[in-house]
Design an enzyme around this catalytic site. Sequence first.
Site, mmCIF file in Angstrom:
data_model
loop_
_atom_site.group_PDB
_atom_site.id
_atom_site.type_symbol
_atom_site.label_atom_id
_atom_site.label_comp_id
_atom_site.label_asym_id
_atom_site.label_seq_id
_atom_site.Cartn_x
_atom_site.Cartn_y
_atom_site.Cartn_z
ATOM 1 N N ASP A 30 0.863 -1.176 0.000
ATOM 2 C CA ASP A 30 0.000 0.000 0.000
ATOM 3 C C ASP A 30 0.902 1.228 0.000
ATOM 4 O OD1 ASP A 30 -3.266 0.150 1.020
ATOM 5 O OD2 ASP A 30 -2.108 2.002 0.802
ATOM 6 N N PHE A 152 -16.719 -11.649 -3.439
ATOM 7 C CA PHE A 152 -18.135 -11.533 -3.069
ATOM 8 C C PHE A 152 -18.336 -11.350 -1.563
ATOM 9 C CE2 PHE A 152 -17.849 -14.049 -6.994
ATOM 10 C CZ PHE A 152 -18.619 -13.263 -7.843
ATOM 11 N N GLU A 155 -18.872 -6.506 3.865
ATOM 12 C CA GLU A 155 -18.315 -5.831 5.025
ATOM 13 C C GLU A 155 -19.095 -6.318 6.247
ATOM 14 O OE1 GLU A 155 -18.164 -1.567 4.677
ATOM 15 O OE2 GLU A 155 -17.275 -1.704 2.690
ATOM 16 N N ASN A 208 -24.280 -8.224 -7.678
ATOM 17 C CA ASN A 208 -24.628 -7.099 -6.810
ATOM 18 C C ASN A 208 -25.922 -6.435 -7.255
ATOM 19 O OD1 ASN A 208 -22.569 -7.439 -5.040
ATOM 20 N ND2 ASN A 208 -21.428 -5.597 -5.586
ATOM 21 N N LEU A 250 -34.180 -10.116 1.311
ATOM 22 C CA LEU A 250 -35.598 -9.752 1.223
ATOM 23 C C LEU A 250 -36.033 -9.071 2.523
ATOM 24 C CD1 LEU A 250 -37.302 -12.789 -0.581
ATOM 25 C CD2 LEU A 250 -36.868 -10.499 -1.485
ATOM 26 N N GLY A 257 -27.248 0.628 1.154
ATOM 27 C CA GLY A 257 -26.203 1.658 1.083
ATOM 28 C C GLY A 257 -24.864 0.965 0.915
ATOM 29 N N CYS A 260 -20.700 -0.509 -2.285
ATOM 30 C CA CYS A 260 -20.768 -1.458 -3.412
ATOM 31 C C CYS A 260 -22.064 -1.368 -4.209
ATOM 32 C CB CYS A 260 -20.564 -2.870 -2.901
ATOM 33 S SG CYS A 260 -19.046 -3.043 -1.954
ATOM 34 N N LYS A 263 -22.834 2.027 -6.080
ATOM 35 C CA LYS A 263 -21.808 2.280 -7.101
ATOM 36 C C LYS A 263 -21.912 1.269 -8.250
ATOM 37 C CE LYS A 263 -17.562 0.748 -5.831
ATOM 38 N NZ LYS A 263 -16.982 -0.246 -6.710
HETATM 39 C C1 UGA Z 1 -22.208 -6.372 -0.988
HETATM 40 C C2 UGA Z 1 -22.471 -7.812 -1.456
HETATM 41 O O1 UGA Z 1 -23.421 -8.426 -0.585
HETATM 42 C C3 UGA Z 1 -21.182 -8.628 -1.459
HETATM 43 O O2 UGA Z 1 -21.442 -9.923 -1.991
HETATM 44 C C4 UGA Z 1 -20.156 -7.917 -2.356
HETATM 45 O O3 UGA Z 1 -18.914 -8.602 -2.360
HETATM 46 C C5 UGA Z 1 -19.935 -6.503 -1.826
HETATM 47 O O4 UGA Z 1 -21.203 -5.795 -1.831
HETATM 48 C C6 UGA Z 1 -18.945 -5.825 -2.739
HETATM 49 O O5 UGA Z 1 -19.239 -5.678 -3.916
HETATM 50 O O6 UGA Z 1 -17.828 -5.549 -2.296
HETATM 51 P P1 UGA Z 1 -21.856 -5.143 1.364
HETATM 52 O O7 UGA Z 1 -22.136 -3.897 0.607
HETATM 53 O O8 UGA Z 1 -20.658 -5.207 2.226
HETATM 54 O O9 UGA Z 1 -21.755 -6.417 0.366
HETATM 55 O O10 UGA Z 1 -23.101 -5.429 2.332
HETATM 56 P P2 UGA Z 1 -24.492 -6.196 2.208
HETATM 57 O O11 UGA Z 1 -24.614 -7.086 3.367
HETATM 58 O O12 UGA Z 1 -24.695 -6.783 0.888
HETATM 59 O O13 UGA Z 1 -25.530 -4.988 2.404
HETATM 60 C C7 UGA Z 1 -25.687 -3.954 1.452
HETATM 61 C C8 UGA Z 1 -26.848 -3.071 1.853
HETATM 62 O O14 UGA Z 1 -28.092 -3.740 1.665
HETATM 63 C C9 UGA Z 1 -26.838 -2.641 3.320
HETATM 64 O O15 UGA Z 1 -27.204 -1.288 3.414
HETATM 65 C C10 UGA Z 1 -27.870 -3.536 3.964
HETATM 66 O O16 UGA Z 1 -28.435 -2.975 5.121
HETATM 67 C C11 UGA Z 1 -28.893 -3.645 2.833
HETATM 68 N N1 UGA Z 1 -29.758 -4.833 2.920
HETATM 69 C C12 UGA Z 1 -29.230 -6.074 2.816
HETATM 70 C C13 UGA Z 1 -31.124 -4.662 3.057
HETATM 71 O O17 UGA Z 1 -31.641 -3.525 3.136
HETATM 72 N N2 UGA Z 1 -31.940 -5.761 3.098
HETATM 73 C C14 UGA Z 1 -31.430 -7.020 3.009
HETATM 74 O O18 UGA Z 1 -32.234 -7.984 3.035
HETATM 75 C C15 UGA Z 1 -30.057 -7.173 2.850
#
Ligand code: UGA
Length: 425
Positions: A30, A152, A155, A208, A250, A257, A260, A263
């Site tokens: 880095d 995949f 966070e 995504n 679901l 938010g 990922c 964007k």
């Molecule tokens: C997401 C994907 O789930 C990962 O597979 C992917 O690797 C990552 O983006 C990436 O591209 O780096 P992440 O953004 O860390 O992961 O978090 P998620 O758990 O997917 O949640 C994303 C958003 O969706 C959060 O704001 C969460 O609160 C919301 N969410 C998730 C909902 O509102 N309802 C749900 O049922 C699930």
Amino acid sequence: MKILIVGTGYVGTTTGLVFCEMGHQVTGLDLDDNKIQALRAGKLHFYEPGLDVLLRKHVASKQITFTKDTEIAIKENDVIFICVGTPQGMDGSADLTYVKNVAETIGSYMNQYKVIVTKSTVPVGTADLVSQWVSDKQTTTIPFDVVSNPEFLREGSALHDALNPDRIVIGTTSETAGKVMRQLYQSFTCPILETNPKASEMIKYASNSFLATKISFINELARLCDLLNININDVSAGMGMDHRIGTHFLRAGMGYGGSCFPKDVSALIKAAKDHKLPLSVLESVVNVNDDQPLYLIDKMKTILGEELKNKTIAVLGLAFKANTDDTRESPSLVLIKRLEAEQAVIRAHDPIVTLNNLQQFKTVEETVAGADVTVICTDWDAYKNLNWSSIKPIMKQPIIIDGRNMLDKVQLESLGFSYLGIANH
Ligand code: UGA
């Protein structure tokens, strides 16, 4: 195998440590000295549960080392993972500046055959661009291959996800690079999909975008369920019992938010637009998501009246989801911005995030003191496990708007709270 990880963010650090667990020797590169110093001392420069334990283990055994010395790092490693950021550009497309810098640097310092792997989320066609950027900087022609190997992990559960992936996608047309990648991942038991780089790059965006679509679908349906007095959680559960649909993503709430989904959905829409193809489903996904945090304001107004000026709103949770300190594109911040525009008084809390320019308190008790309404914006366990009966007397009005449908409505109502969730009837 000896692996170089370029970029020590969530993806880079987690990937590096998981490869250590698989017995590989890893170097993390880095340019940020503070990050390197922290990582060498076994400290993460971001919040990710469980990762610090693994970091300290592999730093102590020297299975992972960290450096700023680009030239030596590139020369000494023959498998190089590009894990740098691809932020959203002004026009919605992914900004490849950092990826390009890394590719050019690899080209400049290349001393022998390398497998260059893009793990950063990159638009379709980037593997070809990386090849070009590397070649452009070579002074003598040295063979190399570029592989797309999207990540995949999420966070907040990065380590678990990276250790237990549903699948590994390897995008390459090179036999040699394919063999190296299969060797790297040989201890994983999940299916490995081998395809070409473009399909691999598309799989990441499509995955995504599809998950984001599920979220917007359920959130929009929740608005109808609110009108019809139907519990959306029951609807999600019933839908999820069909294996073709599945239970995941679901959960109705404030909208997605993070760094990922917003964007990546935008980048895919932009990429399609560049080919004169509107992706109307995804455009609707974005529209629903943009409105979802504001849906909570509509709910607030049904209780407090149209005028929110000088009303005190306690906002619980700033992170875009639980178990992270990341506030990028957090629905909570969208809500706060709108409330501020309406001249409401915000009192905010988050278990780990501290933001400037916000009236923020250390405890939930202090935050809700004198609040006209309390809004749950992040699904932290800390809020779920609160003793709400002891919180109630501190609030001016015992009103809770649960933007995550995470609290027990029946229990709260029995304690005398007014409770409004997202179609959580
Ligand atoms: C997401 C994907 O789930 C990962 O597979 C992917 O690797 C990552 O983006 C990436 O591209 O780096 P992440 O953004 O860390 O992961 O978090 P998620 O758990 O997917 O949640 C994303 C958003 O969706 C959060 O704001 C969460 O609160 C919301 N969410 C998730 C909902 O509102 N309802 C749900 O049922 C699930």
